[in-house]
Write a protein that holds these residues in place. Sequence first.
Motif, PDB file in Angstrom:
ATOM      1  N   TYR A 131      13.572 -68.428 -23.003  1.00  0.00           N
ATOM      2  CA  TYR A 131      12.305 -68.526 -23.739  1.00  0.00           C
ATOM      3  C   TYR A 131      12.573 -68.630 -25.236  1.00  0.00           C
ATOM      4  N   HIS A 132      13.488 -67.774 -25.725  1.00  0.00           N
ATOM      5  CA  HIS A 132      13.775 -67.709 -27.159  1.00  0.00           C
ATOM      6  C   HIS A 132      14.319 -69.031 -27.693  1.00  0.00           C
ATOM      7  N   SER A 133      15.141 -69.718 -26.890  1.00  0.00           N
ATOM      8  CA  SER A 133      15.778 -70.952 -27.355  1.00  0.00           C
ATOM      9  C   SER A 133      14.912 -72.195 -27.156  1.00  0.00           C
ATOM     10  N   THR A 134      13.813 -72.052 -26.437  1.00  0.00           N
ATOM     11  CA  THR A 134      12.954 -73.216 -26.180  1.00  0.00           C
ATOM     12  C   THR A 134      11.523 -72.967 -26.662  1.00  0.00           C
ATOM     13  N   ILE A 135      10.746 -72.246 -25.901  1.00  0.00           N
ATOM     14  CA  ILE A 135       9.316 -72.061 -26.205  1.00  0.00           C
ATOM     15  C   ILE A 135       9.090 -71.450 -27.574  1.00  0.00           C
ATOM     16  N   SER A 136       9.900 -70.462 -27.944  1.00  0.00           N
ATOM     17  CA  SER A 136       9.641 -69.757 -29.205  1.00  0.00           C
ATOM     18  C   SER A 136       9.937 -70.614 -30.432  1.00  0.00           C
ATOM     19  N   THR A 137      10.556 -71.786 -30.233  1.00  0.00           N
ATOM     20  CA  THR A 137      10.791 -72.685 -31.367  1.00  0.00           C
ATOM     21  C   THR A 137       9.601 -73.612 -31.597  1.00  0.00           C
ATOM     22  N   LEU A 138       8.661 -73.629 -30.649  1.00  0.00           N
ATOM     23  CA  LEU A 138       7.463 -74.443 -30.798  1.00  0.00           C
ATOM     24  C   LEU A 138       6.450 -73.694 -31.662  1.00  0.00           C
ATOM     25  N   GLN A 139       5.622 -74.436 -32.341  1.00  0.00           N
ATOM     26  CA  GLN A 139       4.617 -73.825 -33.217  1.00  0.00           C
ATOM     27  C   GLN A 139       3.218 -73.996 -32.649  1.00  0.00           C
ATOM     28  N   PRO A 140       2.336 -73.011 -32.801  1.00  0.00           N
ATOM     29  CA  PRO A 140       2.604 -71.711 -33.423  1.00  0.00           C
ATOM     30  C   PRO A 140       3.293 -70.755 -32.444  1.00  0.00           C
ATOM     31  N   LEU A 160       0.816 -73.836 -25.775  1.00  0.00           N
ATOM     32  CA  LEU A 160       2.246 -74.143 -25.870  1.00  0.00           C
ATOM     33  C   LEU A 160       2.757 -74.906 -24.647  1.00  0.00           C
ATOM     34  N   GLU A 161       2.142 -74.664 -23.490  1.00  0.00           N
ATOM     35  CA  GLU A 161       2.558 -75.414 -22.299  1.00  0.00           C
ATOM     36  C   GLU A 161       2.285 -76.895 -22.487  1.00  0.00           C
ATOM     37  N   ARG A 162       1.184 -77.225 -23.138  1.00  0.00           N
ATOM     38  CA  ARG A 162       0.875 -78.635 -23.392  1.00  0.00           C
ATOM     39  C   ARG A 162       1.902 -79.248 -24.341  1.00  0.00           C
ATOM     40  N   LYS A 163       2.327 -78.489 -25.338  1.00  0.00           N
ATOM     41  CA  LYS A 163       3.342 -78.990 -26.270  1.00  0.00           C
ATOM     42  C   LYS A 163       4.692 -79.140 -25.555  1.00  0.00           C
ATOM     43  N   LEU A 164       4.973 -78.187 -24.656  1.00  0.00           N
ATOM     44  CA  LEU A 164       6.236 -78.234 -23.912  1.00  0.00           C
ATOM     45  C   LEU A 164       6.315 -79.475 -23.041  1.00  0.00           C
ATOM     46  N   SER A 165       5.186 -79.919 -22.516  1.00  0.00           N
ATOM     47  CA  SER A 165       5.176 -81.069 -21.602  1.00  0.00           C
ATOM     48  C   SER A 165       5.697 -82.341 -22.264  1.00  0.00           C
TER      49      SER A 165
END
Length: 207
Positions: free
Chosen positions: A136-145, A93-98
């Motif tokens: 976290y809930h409004s950012t990371i947790s919206t990424l999949q999976p 998920l960190e890679r997707k966040l980047s």
Amino acid sequence: MELNTFSNQTIALAGIAQVAVLVQQLATTGTCDQQAMDASIGSLLKIDSDSAADIYGGLGGLKLGFDQLNGQITGEKPPNPDQARYAAAIVFLERKLSDRKDFLSAIQAGIVKAQAQTEQFGELHENVLANLGDLYHSTISTLQPRIMVNGEQRFLSRPDIANKIRALLLAGIRSAMLWRQCGGSRWKFIFYRKKIQAELQDLIKRI
């Protein structure tokens, strides 16, 4: 500080491993290693640091993570599937966040807000954890999976524990970001395990 070193990469890996253990502890028992949690949450609030170890308040703050990582590499500890899944998901998920500049900006602003809160309440105050959990809930947790945490429902349904878990997962993302910034990669972890293990032994001796 020089980022691309095996020492820094190992410290960052321990940060990820530590978060995975703490999340599993909270989800299954409702409590966790307090010193380790202090260090992991504290790493979120350290934007500028003189060294990778300083991000966690010194090497001692990562004792749980070092022990866990050492046990995994040497095979002395049986693998915990939930912890392994959390760690792998954090790195992914960190890679997707980047690639999400909007999320990165939101997280930066949220951490600045949390830093201001800590001056008034302290790092582990419920208000600080709630802010980090919401972040976290409004950012990371919206990424999949999404990271699905397994545990006892009586603990997972408690807002205070949910906030701690989310704040810790955000701290795990911070460690994964450090791991990548320091030159870490999946291939390096596979092909340089002995080098990482040797570095790990040296770091443990320095605690």
